[in-house]
Enzyme design. Structure first.
Site, PDB file in Angstrom:
ATOM      1  N   GLU A 510      -8.894   3.828   7.494  1.00 39.83           N
ATOM      2  CA  GLU A 510      -9.905   4.778   6.992  1.00 39.83           C
ATOM      3  C   GLU A 510     -11.129   4.977   7.871  1.00 39.83           C
ATOM      4  O   GLU A 510     -12.115   5.555   7.419  1.00 39.83           O
ATOM      5  CB  GLU A 510     -10.340   4.393   5.568  1.00 39.83           C
ATOM      6  CG  GLU A 510      -9.189   4.475   4.577  1.00 39.83           C
ATOM      7  CD  GLU A 510      -9.588   4.216   3.137  1.00 39.83           C
ATOM      8  OE1 GLU A 510     -10.682   3.714   2.901  1.00 39.83           O
ATOM      9  OE2 GLU A 510      -8.780   4.527   2.247  1.00 39.83           O
ATOM     10  N   GLU A 606      -1.822   5.896   0.227  1.00 43.16           N
ATOM     11  CA  GLU A 606      -2.653   5.174  -0.749  1.00 43.16           C
ATOM     12  C   GLU A 606      -2.972   6.092  -1.909  1.00 43.16           C
ATOM     13  O   GLU A 606      -3.385   7.238  -1.691  1.00 43.16           O
ATOM     14  CB  GLU A 606      -3.997   4.737  -0.144  1.00 43.16           C
ATOM     15  CG  GLU A 606      -3.976   3.472   0.650  1.00 43.16           C
ATOM     16  CD  GLU A 606      -5.389   2.974   0.960  1.00 43.16           C
ATOM     17  OE1 GLU A 606      -6.324   3.295   0.198  1.00 43.16           O
ATOM     18  OE2 GLU A 606      -5.536   2.282   1.972  1.00 43.16           O
TER      19      GLU A 606
END
Ligand code: BMA
Length: 838
Positions: A510, A606
């Site tokens: 991320e 995710e």
């Protein structure tokens, strides 16, 4: 048999430390054992583990000597203090002990060992002390001589002790510094130049700041699902390794198809006793099938000479054609043995067939070093093809078969890695296979997992998306940091590379999205931080990965846009684009049971919703006689809810989907019942929400929307396992208990399933879905429309399914309004049920 030797002896002059990995040939001596070499010195290498299990009496202490107690190696300071009964408020994870015991991490600690060794070990040409895992900042000395400083939990350190080691009375000392203090000092030092954020974790984490300044499990400083236990200690073995000439550390294995032959590229990464000296020896490489039948053998002489770092790499290329396999097997023909190489395939797509690769190196006809590993024959490609409708595909192809990744995200099995057993790893991975998963993403804020993790994944056919350990932060790019990371990446890639289960490397978790989304206030200096990002993940990590492992794909971040991120300067305009790469998607405010809330990405790596831990788990950490511990709004649960607004979001979703419990959550004697009700409701909400979203992703394997979205090829929900007993996204609780979500996963990840869903155009449709099109069977699909308050269906519809049913086409479709008219239901009171009878 003659095979081609393609290259010999390679230089790895960048690195000042040499590294060892577990060596299967090694002897493990107990201190009392007598070591009797067959000649004056042994030809075979020796590895003597100086571990507690081998009887070595380590001591742990505070540097001022005010506390001295038994230490354990492998181990860590928290578990040693607990064993020594110095931590007096109960078990480490009990109630508020994460905070009560934080003082441990603010102190420096020493680990020491006094030991003797057999005289013939001292006299070997190569005598090294090897630290397989040091957590983290430590100064190491032997017999009063400073050996070196460690600064990376993921690096193996090797020290030449040939002239320091004595037969009797050796004193080994490892002086640890508080990781919290070190990282704060580094952060402050960096601040003099510019800030490398975040300034700290959110207050809800109850954690420590600046994990990004230390190469240690990032989650050990706390996470939104985990406590802060910034430990210290020797978390892997310490060993004395001796040898005459070379020792084999890691074997690189790349399997590829050359026509109908398998080509096997091997790199033997060796370490040498001397710098510069040339050794001449014979390599014997054998491949056995799982019945221990030899299917290929290769023998070759080589000259090896260690570089300045005492390292050398020898390369060979083998060709295993059907004919060769048969001829080497001629004598077995009458056993009707089938000689074909069976490729390694992920769970649900065939067998994860493994072969045993045995490599040995001899000098003067005596074996010096060997290694036995299990390998699989497989190719892997990340397919990113341009689509006419816009964007690119993004999927993995194993042995030319496109694979829809079904699975979850793996976080460390324990915040204290010394507590993880191979049995627990196996238990968790078996739970994945039991739930029809074929993939796991090893998330970048934990650790590069233990060997047992990857061995078990190889065996079970679980594909591993492997992040490098960088998550949710900016990172420094000072020379000391990059140097440490370079060694880490080199060693970890070499250690894990031969595992067929590992199919993709990803640079970080991320951080591309964080930069683009200005999560840490970097926008004002975007170019500076982007430059740092490129230096670390592209110029450093990707370069090493490409050199060390050209056999599998590398993506710089997750989520990313794949090639497009690169084209857009490594920070894509929209890292969450549905048309490129992978996506992480969380929305705690939308309707979690309605598909229209979800994106249609190429890969969903995710997505998740929190639920409370079960009563059984909670009972292991809550005080049974304290009502507040058993309250949804109590101090203990708030302490463990690290996700900002986590309880509010769970309440909101439960209220909207199922209704809140009648029991009062905040007052009186109903608190306990209220918590138990909320446990049930949050768990059921979570299971249904992840089921809805997963089926949506699976259905979009074949769907291409008008805007070009869809063709989804992964559904990896967040998260598989838990690190303590707390509200979290996990489907398996700390210790291994399944939440309802995991039971649901068995069904929603089934290789064959029926999906009933409302489409954007106001219709309701039923689909049949097979992971492998060739498994499609004929049958009758029945759709039943039910009311929540009646057992019998209000209406039933049947449709034949035959082998020609088009992937992605509905087998049954009806207008929703028509259905409501026919059944007299309202939208709220209607639900559908679909199954296929064969
Ligand atoms: C993700 C992860 C983790 C985090 C999870 C839940 O984006 O990468 O950092 O724990 O969300 O918030």
């Amino acid at each position: 048999m003659t095979m081609k030797q393609v290259a010999c002896a390679n230089n790895w002059s960048l690195f000042w430390m040499l590294i060892l990995s577990c060596c299967c040939c090694c002897c493990h001596l107990m201190p009392g054992d007598t070591f009797r070499p067959s000649a004056v010195v042994s030809a075979e290498n020796v590895r003597l583990d100086l571990t507690t299990a081998n009887g070595y009496p380590w001591r742990a202490s505070l540097p001022n000597g005010s506390l001295v107690f038994e230490g354990h190696v492998p181990g860590g300071i928290y578990t040693d203090l607990e064993r020594a009964s110095i931590l007096r408020s109960g078990p480490l994870l009990y109630r508020f002990n994460d905070g009560n015991y934080r003082w441990v991490a603010f102190n420096d600690w020493n680990y020491e060992l006094d030991f003797d060794v057999d005289s013939n070990l001292v006299n070997q040409p190569g005598v090294f002390l090897v630290f397989h895992g040091v957590d983290t900042i430590a100064q190491i000395s032997l017999n009063g001589f400073f050996l070196g400083e460690t600064d990376n939990m993921f690096v193996r350190y090797r020290f030449n002790v040939r002239n320091l080691l004595k037969v009797e009375g050796n004193q080994l000392r490892v002086q640890f510094r508080s990781p919290v203090t070190v990282s704060r000092n580094r952060y402050e030092q960096q601040l003099m130049d510019y800030i490398v954020p975040p300034r700290c974790v959110p207050p809800e984490y109850q954690g420590e700041c600046h994990a990004n300044f230390i190469r240690k499990m990032q989650a050990s400083f706390s996470w939104d699902w985990g406590p802060a236990f910034p430990s210290m200690g020797l978390w892997k073995a310490v060993s004395l390794e001796t040898y005459q000439s070379i020792t084999l550390r890691d074997v690189y294995v790349e399997t590829s198809l050359d026509g109908s032959d398998w080509q096997v590229d091997l790199r033997m990464h060796c370490e040498t006793a001397y710098i510069g000296a040339t050794h001449s020896g014979t390599w014997r490489i054998q491949i056995f099938d799982n019945k221990d039948v030899l299917i290929h053998e290769f023998i070759n002489d080589s000259l090896i000479s260690g570089d300045e770092e005492r390292e050398a790499t020898v390369r060979f290329q083998l060709k295993i054609g059907a004919d060769q396999v048969r001829s080497s097997y001629y004598y077995l023909v009458f056993t009707f043995y089938a000689c074909e190489i069976e490729p390694w395939m992920p769970n649900g797509y065939g067998n994860p067939t493994l072969y045993n690769l045995s490599v040995s190196y001899s000098e003067n006809e005596q074996v010096a070093t060997t290694k036995n590993i299990r390998i699989g024959f497989r190719t892997v490609v990340l397919v990113e093809d341009d689509l006419q409708t816009g964007g690119r595909t993004f999927y993995l192809q194993v042995n030319d078969v496109p694979i829809f990744l079904k699975g979850s995200n793996w976080i460390p099995a324990d915040v204290l890695p010394e507590l993880v057993t191979p049995e627990y790893i196996r238990d968790l991975l078996t739970s994945c296979v039991d739930a029809n998963m074929n993939s796991l993403r090893v998330w970048g804020g934990g650790i590069y997992e233990l060997d047992e993790f990857y061995q078990t994944a190889d065996e079970l056919g679980i594909l591993v998306w492997q992040d490098f350990m960088f998550a949710c932060s900016m990172y420094p790019t000072t020379s000391w940091f990059l140097e440490s990371v370079s060694i880490e990446v080199l060693q970890q890639v070499r250690r894990l590379q031969a595992h067929p289960s590992v199919v993709l490397w990803a640079g970080n978790n991320e951080n591309e999205a964080a930069l683009r989304g200005n999560w840490y206030g970097t926008l004002g200096d975007f170019n500076l931080y982007r430059q740092d990002y490129i230096i670390l993940y592209v110029d450093t990590i990707r370069e090493i990965v490409r050199r060390e492992d050209p056999s599998r794909p590398f993506v710089v971040s997750s989520p990313s846009n794949g090639k497009l991120s690169e084209e857009e300067g490594h920070i894509a305009r929209d890292p969450y684009s549905e048309l490129y790469g992978d996506v992480h998607y969380y929305n705690y405010y939308a309707n979690s049971w309605n598909c229209s809330s979800f994106p249609k990405p190429r890969m969903s790596t995710e997505y998740g919703f929190q639920a409370l831990p079960s009563v059984y788990s909670w009972a292991t950490v809550a005080d049974p006689s304290n009502d507040d511990d058993w309250s949804f709004n109590g101090a203990l649960l708030s302490n463990r809810q690290h996700h900002p607004l986590g309880n509010f979001e769970m309440e909101l979703q439960v209220n909207s989907r199922l209704g809140l419990p009648k029991s009062n959550l905040s007052t009186g004697t109903e608190k306990r019942t209220g918590l138990e009700d909320m446990i049930y409701l949050t768990q059921m909400h979570q299971a249904q929400a992840i089921k809805t979203q997963t089926l949506h992703y699976r259905r979009h394997k074949y769907q291409l929307s008008e805007n070009g979205a869809g063709l989804t090829m992964a559904a990896l929900y967040w998260q598989l396992n838990d690190i303590w007993q707390a509200p979290s996204w996990a489907s398996i609780e700390y210790g291994g208990r399944w939440k309802p979500l995991h039971y649901f996963a068995v069904d929603f990840f089934a290789p064959f399933l029926c999906i009933l869903t409302e489409l954007d155009d106001g219709t309701v449709a039923a689909f049949v879905h097979f992971d492998r099109q060739q498994d499609l069977v004929a049958g009758i699909l029945t759709v039943s429309i039910r009311s929540w308050d009646l057992l019998d269906p209000l209406a039933s519809f049947s449709s034949p399914v035959d082998q020609d049913v088009m992937a992605g086409e509905p087998v049954w479709i009806r207008s929703l309004n028509q259905l409501l008219d026919e059944t007299g239901c309202t939208r709220e009171t209607l639900y559908g049920d679909v199954h296929l009878s064969l």
